[in-house]
Design a protein around this motif. Structure first.
Motif, PDB file in Angstrom:
ATOM      1  N   SER A 130       2.046  -9.374  -4.491  1.00 54.19           N
ATOM      2  CA  SER A 130       1.812  -9.966  -3.335  1.00 54.19           C
ATOM      3  C   SER A 130       2.200  -9.388  -1.981  1.00 54.19           C
ATOM      4  N   ASN A 131       2.682  -8.075  -2.440  1.00 58.88           N
ATOM      5  CA  ASN A 131       3.009  -7.193  -1.541  1.00 58.88           C
ATOM      6  C   ASN A 131       1.751  -6.100  -1.310  1.00 58.88           C
ATOM      7  N   GLU A 132       0.769  -6.194  -0.137  1.00 60.35           N
ATOM      8  CA  GLU A 132      -0.041  -5.289   0.194  1.00 60.35           C
ATOM      9  C   GLU A 132       0.291  -4.142  -0.063  1.00 60.35           C
ATOM     10  N   THR A 133       1.315  -3.495   0.179  1.00 63.60           N
ATOM     11  CA  THR A 133       1.597  -2.089  -0.063  1.00 63.60           C
ATOM     12  C   THR A 133       1.889  -1.690  -1.405  1.00 63.60           C
ATOM     13  N   ILE A 134       2.065  -2.569  -2.241  1.00 56.17           N
ATOM     14  CA  ILE A 134       2.335  -2.451  -3.695  1.00 56.17           C
ATOM     15  C   ILE A 134       0.877  -2.501  -4.202  1.00 56.17           C
ATOM     16  N   ARG A 135       0.152  -3.258  -3.777  1.00 58.16           N
ATOM     17  CA  ARG A 135      -1.472  -3.153  -4.292  1.00 58.16           C
ATOM     18  C   ARG A 135      -1.765  -1.874  -3.779  1.00 58.16           C
ATOM     19  N   ALA A 136      -1.879  -1.545  -2.709  1.00 57.60           N
ATOM     20  CA  ALA A 136      -2.577  -0.310  -2.379  1.00 57.60           C
ATOM     21  C   ALA A 136      -1.812   0.949  -3.248  1.00 57.60           C
ATOM     22  N   HIS A 137      -0.484   0.940  -3.639  1.00 55.86           N
ATOM     23  CA  HIS A 137      -0.014   1.898  -4.252  1.00 55.86           C
ATOM     24  C   HIS A 137      -0.685   2.105  -5.588  1.00 55.86           C
ATOM     25  N   LEU A 138      -0.643   0.767  -6.195  1.00 55.48           N
ATOM     26  CA  LEU A 138      -1.219   0.627  -7.692  1.00 55.48           C
ATOM     27  C   LEU A 138      -2.692   1.055  -7.554  1.00 55.48           C
ATOM     28  N   SER A 139      -3.608   0.948  -6.829  1.00 60.69           N
ATOM     29  CA  SER A 139      -4.789   1.166  -6.442  1.00 60.69           C
ATOM     30  C   SER A 139      -4.878   2.679  -6.587  1.00 60.69           C
ATOM     31  N   GLU A 140      -4.060   3.224  -5.749  1.00 56.41           N
ATOM     32  CA  GLU A 140      -4.242   4.899  -5.583  1.00 56.41           C
ATOM     33  C   GLU A 140      -3.640   5.456  -6.916  1.00 56.41           C
ATOM     34  N   GLN A 141      -2.927   4.662  -7.899  1.00 60.90           N
ATOM     35  CA  GLN A 141      -2.844   5.286  -9.035  1.00 60.90           C
ATOM     36  C   GLN A 141      -3.821   5.121 -10.154  1.00 60.90           C
ATOM     37  N   GLY A 142      -4.779   4.334  -9.689  1.00 61.23           N
ATOM     38  CA  GLY A 142      -6.048   4.140 -10.640  1.00 61.23           C
ATOM     39  C   GLY A 142      -5.901   2.906 -11.404  1.00 61.23           C
ATOM     40  N   LEU A 143      -6.946   2.016 -11.218  1.00 57.27           N
ATOM     41  CA  LEU A 143      -6.870   0.768 -12.039  1.00 57.27           C
ATOM     42  C   LEU A 143      -7.914   0.549 -12.994  1.00 57.27           C
ATOM     43  N   GLU A 144      -8.069  -0.282 -13.901  1.00 54.44           N
ATOM     44  CA  GLU A 144      -9.056  -0.549 -14.572  1.00 54.44           C
ATOM     45  C   GLU A 144     -10.015  -1.278 -13.716  1.00 54.44           C
ATOM     46  N   PRO A 145     -11.472  -1.213 -13.956  1.00 55.47           N
ATOM     47  CA  PRO A 145     -12.507  -1.677 -12.921  1.00 55.47           C
ATOM     48  C   PRO A 145     -12.413  -2.980 -12.892  1.00 55.47           C
ATOM     49  N   THR A 146     -12.049  -4.065 -13.959  1.00 55.70           N
ATOM     50  CA  THR A 146     -11.911  -5.425 -13.610  1.00 55.70           C
ATOM     51  C   THR A 146     -10.459  -5.831 -13.044  1.00 55.70           C
ATOM     52  N   THR A 147      -9.567  -4.883 -13.085  1.00 57.82           N
ATOM     53  CA  THR A 147      -8.282  -5.169 -12.446  1.00 57.82           C
ATOM     54  C   THR A 147      -8.540  -4.974 -10.859  1.00 57.82           C
ATOM     55  N   GLN A 148      -9.674  -3.874 -10.558  1.00 58.38           N
ATOM     56  CA  GLN A 148      -9.562  -3.456  -9.179  1.00 58.38           C
ATOM     57  C   GLN A 148     -10.474  -4.581  -8.672  1.00 58.38           C
ATOM     58  N   VAL A 149     -11.318  -5.220  -9.263  1.00 61.04           N
ATOM     59  CA  VAL A 149     -12.088  -6.366  -8.870  1.00 61.04           C
ATOM     60  C   VAL A 149     -11.201  -7.463  -8.441  1.00 61.04           C
ATOM     61  N   GLU A 150     -10.196  -8.096  -9.339  1.00 63.52           N
ATOM     62  CA  GLU A 150      -9.252  -8.953  -8.960  1.00 63.52           C
ATOM     63  C   GLU A 150      -8.480  -8.590  -7.508  1.00 63.52           C
ATOM     64  N   PHE A 151      -7.870  -7.390  -7.684  1.00 62.48           N
ATOM     65  CA  PHE A 151      -7.322  -6.964  -6.472  1.00 62.48           C
ATOM     66  C   PHE A 151      -8.096  -7.092  -5.160  1.00 62.48           C
ATOM     67  N   ASP A 152      -9.273  -6.769  -5.336  1.00 65.23           N
ATOM     68  CA  ASP A 152     -10.389  -6.903  -3.964  1.00 65.23           C
ATOM     69  C   ASP A 152     -10.628  -8.009  -3.836  1.00 65.23           C
ATOM     70  N   PHE A 153     -10.688  -9.155  -4.493  1.00 63.23           N
ATOM     71  CA  PHE A 153     -11.164 -10.514  -4.454  1.00 63.23           C
ATOM     72  C   PHE A 153      -9.710 -11.022  -3.557  1.00 63.23           C
ATOM     73  N   LEU A 154      -8.398 -10.780  -4.391  1.00 65.37           N
ATOM     74  CA  LEU A 154      -7.400 -11.473  -3.699  1.00 65.37           C
ATOM     75  C   LEU A 154      -7.088 -10.852  -2.262  1.00 65.37           C
ATOM     76  N   SER A 155      -7.556  -9.738  -2.024  1.00 59.98           N
ATOM     77  CA  SER A 155      -7.206  -9.197  -0.649  1.00 59.98           C
ATOM     78  C   SER A 155      -8.392  -9.929   0.257  1.00 59.98           C
ATOM     79  N   GLN A 156      -9.531  -9.957  -0.396  1.00 57.22           N
ATOM     80  CA  GLN A 156     -10.662 -10.740   0.635  1.00 57.22           C
ATOM     81  C   GLN A 156     -10.090 -12.236   0.770  1.00 57.22           C
TER      82      GLN A 156
END
Length: 449
Positions: free
Chosen positions: A370-396
């Motif tokens: 729920s921490n946007e900074t943490i989400r960005a940090h994990l995204s920078e580390q590289g996520l599975e494509p489906t997990t990235q879709v979940e991240f993007d949808f939650l942010s949207q």
């Protein structure tokens, strides 16, 4: 770090209540510096005031969750040599029975993982600490407001989200393309659009393929009611917002979908209520173009269907009552109101939700952070494509949340079963939508009273 048994902890005279349930598997890991498990209050170094403290941290889950959590706790202890953390976990089915026993015995852990309606129940009973009392040690300003509201009851912040999920419509673009139907415009589509699109897809695809699975669920009813009345199933005080008329309108809508062919016949919908795995769903079988669902289930549906499914916002979000979108905390960290070390407990929670070191180990195990900074940090580390879709949808979705999700009161978990049963009665034409709406309100009112 050494794992020790529950009985070993009891021998240290902490007054632990009897374990609930035969065969309960409870692992207790002491992650302190002491090689004997660091079990005494003096084993953990020195506190912020120079005093050594030991706190306990409990959650539910399997051994994999325990392994990554204990690694994170070990890092916390290294950074805070004054604090020793004893960790304990148990499977979900036994967790809340055991928690009830320890709370009743006055031996609950210092940091308690909660979920669903439990924070409200325990908070209202005075078992949880008002986190405002430890605001100096626990920064909640970093967390998404929608998810944070899941731990706010009776004008008190009792919990912080470990992570969050949201709800949307899972779309199979391949079926849309095969039917010659354009994808919905999520910024403007309505409930009527959903019905028309689903009927058109059913008409343009082979028998056995449907525009949508029956959408009836407690979550969808909450969204629908919010669009109609400005409030979901429950009001902030825990009372029922649903009226017989509004719920009756929903049953008219769901039965209309079936009658138009947009959703399957009653026999199929009824059968699917007992087949809940993604592989058994129409979406998972590639037989439905749309289905409402939780964002964290996208990966399972993708795997089951073998299709690049996508998530979009629910219909009706641009209506006069605004968006009904919400985030629901997958779990919540709370602090025992009777803890002798509230500051240390708060420091641990702060580390778990705000530290990139913790995120590197825990990742999305407890939901999308729920921490946007943490989400960005994990995204920078590289996520599975489906997990990235979940991240993007939650942010949207965050951009459209204009209200707080109200967790139902004690007894509200029965509403899902009541709704499913009455929906089937309507679909099989054994009762009218109006009578089913009245019955829903009567039965849920009794359940939460």
């Amino acid at each position: 770090m050494r794992n020790i048994g529950f009985s070993a902890r009891r021998e240290r005279g902490r007054g632990v209540a009897a374990i609930v349930g035969a065969g309960l598997v409870l692992a207790l890991a002491a992650c302190g510096q002491a090689d004997d498990g660091g079990t005494d209050a003096g084993d953990g170094g020195t506190s912020a005031e120079g005093e050594a403290v030991t706190i306990r941290f409990a959650w539910w889950g399997n051994e994999d969750r325990a392994a990554i959590t204990n690694e994170a706790v070990a890092i916390f202890e290294t950074a805070n040599p004054n604090i020793t953390v004893e960790t304990e976990y148990v499977d979900f089915n036994a967790y809340f029975d055991r928690l009830a026993t320890t709370v009743a015995a006055g031996d609950a852990p210092d940091v308690i993982t909660m979920g669903g309606a439990y924070p409200r129940e325990y908070g209202d009973r005075g078992a949880l600490l008002d986190l405002a009392e430890v605001a100096e040690y626990l920064d909640t300003s970093t967390l998404d407001a929608g998810a944070l509201s899941n731990g706010f009851f009776s004008d008190t912040q009792y919990g912080v989200p470990t992570g969050a999920n949201t709800y949307g419509v899972v779309i199979n673009p391949a079926i849309f393309e095969a039917a010659g139907v354009d994808l919905p415009d999520q910024d403007s589509w309505t409930w009527d659009d959903f019905a028309e699109i689903a009927a058109e897809i059913s008409a343009n695809t082979p028998d056995g393929t449907y525009g949508a699975a029956d959408p009836t669920s407690a979550e969808v009813l909450d969204l629908y009611l919010n669009h109609q009345s400005g409030h979901g199933l429950y009001l902030a005080d825990g009372s029922l917002n649903a009226t017989p008329e509004l719920v009756g309108d929903w049953f008219t809508y769901s039965s209309g979908l079936m009658e138009s062919g947009a959703t399957p016949p009653a026999t199929i919908t009824s059968e699917l209520t007992t087949q809940t795995s993604p592989e058994q769903s129409l979406l998972g079988q590639g037989l439905a173009a749309m289905s409402f669902g939780w964002s964290n289930n996208l990966g399972a549906f993708r795997e089951a269907s073998g299709q690049d499914l996508i998530l979009i916002r629910v219909p009706g979000d641009s209506g006069p009552n605004g968006s009904a979108m919400w985030q629901q905390a997958s779990q919540l960290y709370t602090i025992n109101a009777e803890t002798e070390h509230p500051e240390a407990a708060a420091q641990l929670v702060d580390f778990l939700v705000n530290s990139t070191d913790a995120a590197d180990l825990i990742g999305t195990d407890r939901g999308v952070p729920s921490n946007e900074t943490i989400r960005a940090h994990l995204s920078e580390q590289g996520l599975e494509p489906t997990t990235q879709v979940e991240f993007d949808f939650l942010s949207q979705v965050n951009e459209f949340i204009d209200g707080d999700f109200v967790i139902g009161p004690t007894g509200s978990t029965e509403s899902a079963g009541i709704l499913t049963r009455l929906n089937q009665e309507v679909l099989f034409a054994r009762t009218s939508p109006e009578d089913a709406g009245a019955a829903f309100v009567t039965e849920v009112t009794a359940a939460i009273s």
